[in-house]
Write an enzyme that holds these catalytic residues in place. Sequence first.
Site, PDB file in Angstrom:
ATOM      1  N   ASP A   1       5.746   4.357   4.915  1.00 12.66           N
ATOM      2  CA  ASP A   1       6.942   3.979   5.169  1.00 12.66           C
ATOM      3  C   ASP A   1       6.849   2.975   4.509  1.00 12.66           C
ATOM      4  OD1 ASP A   1       4.250   3.612   6.178  1.00 12.66           O
ATOM      5  OD2 ASP A   1       4.728   1.914   8.145  1.00 12.66           O
TER       6      ASP A   1
ATOM      7  N   ASP B   1       0.271  -3.937   7.008  1.00 11.08           N
ATOM      8  CA  ASP B   1      -0.658  -3.363   7.310  1.00 11.08           C
ATOM      9  C   ASP B   1      -2.082  -3.848   7.202  1.00 11.08           C
ATOM     10  OD1 ASP B   1       2.150  -1.752   7.979  1.00 11.08           O
ATOM     11  OD2 ASP B   1       1.509  -0.498   7.644  1.00 11.08           O
TER      12      ASP B   1
ATOM     13  N   HIS C   1       0.645  -1.064   0.166  1.00 12.90           N
ATOM     14  CA  HIS C   1       0.076   0.023  -0.143  1.00 12.90           C
ATOM     15  C   HIS C   1       0.642   1.169   0.099  1.00 12.90           C
ATOM     16  CE1 HIS C   1       0.695  -0.476   4.189  1.00 12.90           C
ATOM     17  NE2 HIS C   1       0.200   1.008   4.178  1.00 12.90           N
TER      18      HIS C   1
ATOM     19  N   HIS D   1       1.025   3.878   1.895  1.00 12.66           N
ATOM     20  CA  HIS D   1       1.131   4.415   3.619  1.00 12.66           C
ATOM     21  C   HIS D   1       3.164   5.088   3.572  1.00 12.66           C
ATOM     22  CE1 HIS D   1      -2.172   4.073   5.871  1.00 12.66           C
ATOM     23  NE2 HIS D   1      -2.302   5.436   5.651  1.00 12.66           N
TER      24      HIS D   1
END
Length: 308
Positions: free
Chosen positions: A67, A208, A63, A65
């Site tokens: 990080d 995540d 994904h 994000h």
Amino acid sequence: MSNRELVVLGTASQAPTRRRNHNGYFLRWETEGLLFDPGEGTQRQMLFAGVTASQVNRICVTHFHGDHCLGLPGVLQRMSLDRVAHVVTAHYPEENGEVFGRLRHASLFHDTLTLREHPVSGDGTIAELPAFRLEARALSHLVPTVGYRLAEPDGRRMLPQELVARGISGPDIGRLQRAGRLLAGGRLVTLDEVSAPRRGQRFAFVMDTRLCDAAFELAAGADMLVCEATFADADAALARDYGHLTAGQAGRIAAEAGARLLVLTHFSQRYETRPADLLRGEAAAVFGGEIVVADDLDRIPVPRRPVH
Ligand SMILES: [Zn+2]
């Protein structure tokens, strides 16, 4: 050097710390090199780990994000700089293709890379290679997120003593493997008689997510499960609110899915000064298999097949 190993490039979630770089993982699988979730600083971590840009032929982003993707511009630019000649395939959640596009063209450089984008649009197989099948499933996070699973085809293992007993040797072994049968010493020998099933190895990458069915499905029977453990069990409410797992939940996934080796990673900075044994202990309370609490630059071999 193992032919199948995970090279851990970074283990921090959200914000890097003094000890932990942003996420990043390189999976060496024979001649294939898969780079998962290159967070910020991945290019330099690759240097420390001895992983070159030319060893990467596939990039899997769970994904967008930061990080999990801020290292993309550096890694892609480095591939051009190093004149990587082969095609590189990139997988990422289709809904956020425009984010990938921005990262792909985040800076100005002489771009010679042949990058084939293969966004993930639904659950199922996304690549079929001779060495393995790569699958993806949607996870449950705050933004579109997918997990990955690599599955080697099942095969057969030749049994030397059975071959000797039937007087089969040399090129005849290959003939028997290809044809499934062979006339040896006036007798028809089938492949089943002189070989045993060999289960293909599986690798799962679950980042995540909250607990969800897809996490268990990705991890099913995995020889190595790399799983986020952002929080300790005491912070389960935070994990739920921010779409993450606790170490205990990661252990539960490994246990119920029948994984062999659980690699915990993607740690919140709040545990920077806490002993790794805290998270290991919480996972071990529910999972009896081997657990590694990953550190940056760890090299973790995919466990060998059990010998029966
Ligand atoms: Zn995230």
